[in-house]
Enzyme design. Sequence first.
Site: not given
Length: 540
Positions: A123, A243, A289, A347, A382
């Site tokens: 990821e 997100h 992100r 998110h 994060r």
Amino acid sequence: MNAGNTCPVPMNAADGVVVVGAGLAGLFTALKLAPLKVTVVSPVTIGEGASSIWAQAGIAAALSEGDTPEDHAADTVRAGAGIVGEAVALLMAREARSRIEDLLHYGVPFDKDLEGRLTFGHEAAHGTNRILHVKGDTAGRAIMSAITAAVRKTPSITVLEGVSARDLVVRSGRVQGVVLAPTGDVSQTDTFVLPARAVVLATGGAGHLYSVTTNPVEARGEGVAIAARAGAIIADAEFVQFHPTAIDIGRDPAPLATEALRGAGALLINGKGERFMRAVHEDAELGPRDVVARAVYREAASGRGAFLDCRLIGPGLAEQFPTVYSICRSAEIDPAQEPIPVAPAAHYHMGGILVDVRGRSTVDGLWACGEVTSTGAHGANRLASNSLLEAVVFGARVADDISMAMPPLPPQNLQAVTRGTVAVRPNKDSIRTLRETMSSKVGVVRDADGLSDALATIVSLERESGNDPQLANMLTTAKLIATSAFARTESRGAQFRSDYPAPDEAQASRSFLTLERADEIAREATGVSSPPRLRIVSQG
């Protein structure tokens, strides 16, 4: 175990620990506290209504050949944009192996190869494959199913379902109980107090403060509010992660197109079919992100639209990602044949109740774990799939700390002096106004004027909220987020200020805020003072 018991205080509850919240962090903490007596408080049936169950990606752990906890921690620090607690990140990465072994013991069916070895996915912002999945995109549901089953089999755990926490009882500077009320859309209800030797808040995130979110309706940030009102310090509240690929089909909450899709080769394109991430970040679709979310936001705001093109994944898409495939088909989209419309959505909240490595807040008798906290492990942004890991690592640490030194019994008269009646009918118009304001003014892109407008709206809604404790808690957490965003005059990680678009090294540190200081900042920003705060229980 008294599953579903909603009104009488459980017999001898004051002898044990109260865990507020039934997501992964709360339930894992309860399991780790066994055989100590624990009461878990949940607004809905356990295993439902928690963000954990919706987690499509997985849980990060440096267990594959050649990977190390040090490398995992380094990736976490890089993603966190300069304010991650490096010691905390390393601690979390090093304890991952033990916690994964716990989850396997509870029956979590992580994906394995034909020889029975765990398999690991990739990821964004991870330097190697280290994400444990379950059937591609069902990790959250599988983990919660296993943990819920284990909780229901544990005789030391009592579950109160259908009740919500409204406040904390603080006596002589120590939390000694929780004020509860039945969950539901009713005009009046009796509140009651659950006394406790220790209280653990594991109430989850705050995504439902925003009109576009991937979070369930229960993620309203109420745990942050009741802790702040009890005097707890709140850290890093401005950092709300959006997100980048919520599926834009008009649903609330918005369904999520997991980041693992991009790890498997899906591309981001605009309405003209052009890839736009290559010009934005060297890692393109696998960039951090916050960078990807802002790029998607810009494409949507420009009118070009943003889409996730999964066609390159091939015919195995439905089997690899059954959740996303099913959602798309329900909206008459065939992701194997056409791009999926996407938009950024609130998110994950990196900020929350400040806790130390034992999960202790700054108020005696109050511990916290999971998304409601700020441990320092996430910083300003994060790293993907670190949230489930943080939940189990710190849930275990909270349980260990409480078990090592069980706090004293609360006063015997605690319940009698705190019973009362409170209005709980949600003010739907005010909640809608708040959520729309947070999305438009405290969202992916922020500036001073917008934040001031948001704070003015929040203060106005506070004056109109009456005796609605749910709305009061939502407004309190919204104020903490907005004032923290107003005070940080730079862009860093998930906080992007268009009027201060660059990071400022002088501000490369965590933020810490009390509710009193938030009121002061709001007054400075708007010229209007906040009204007296609603308290259900007086402190002594």
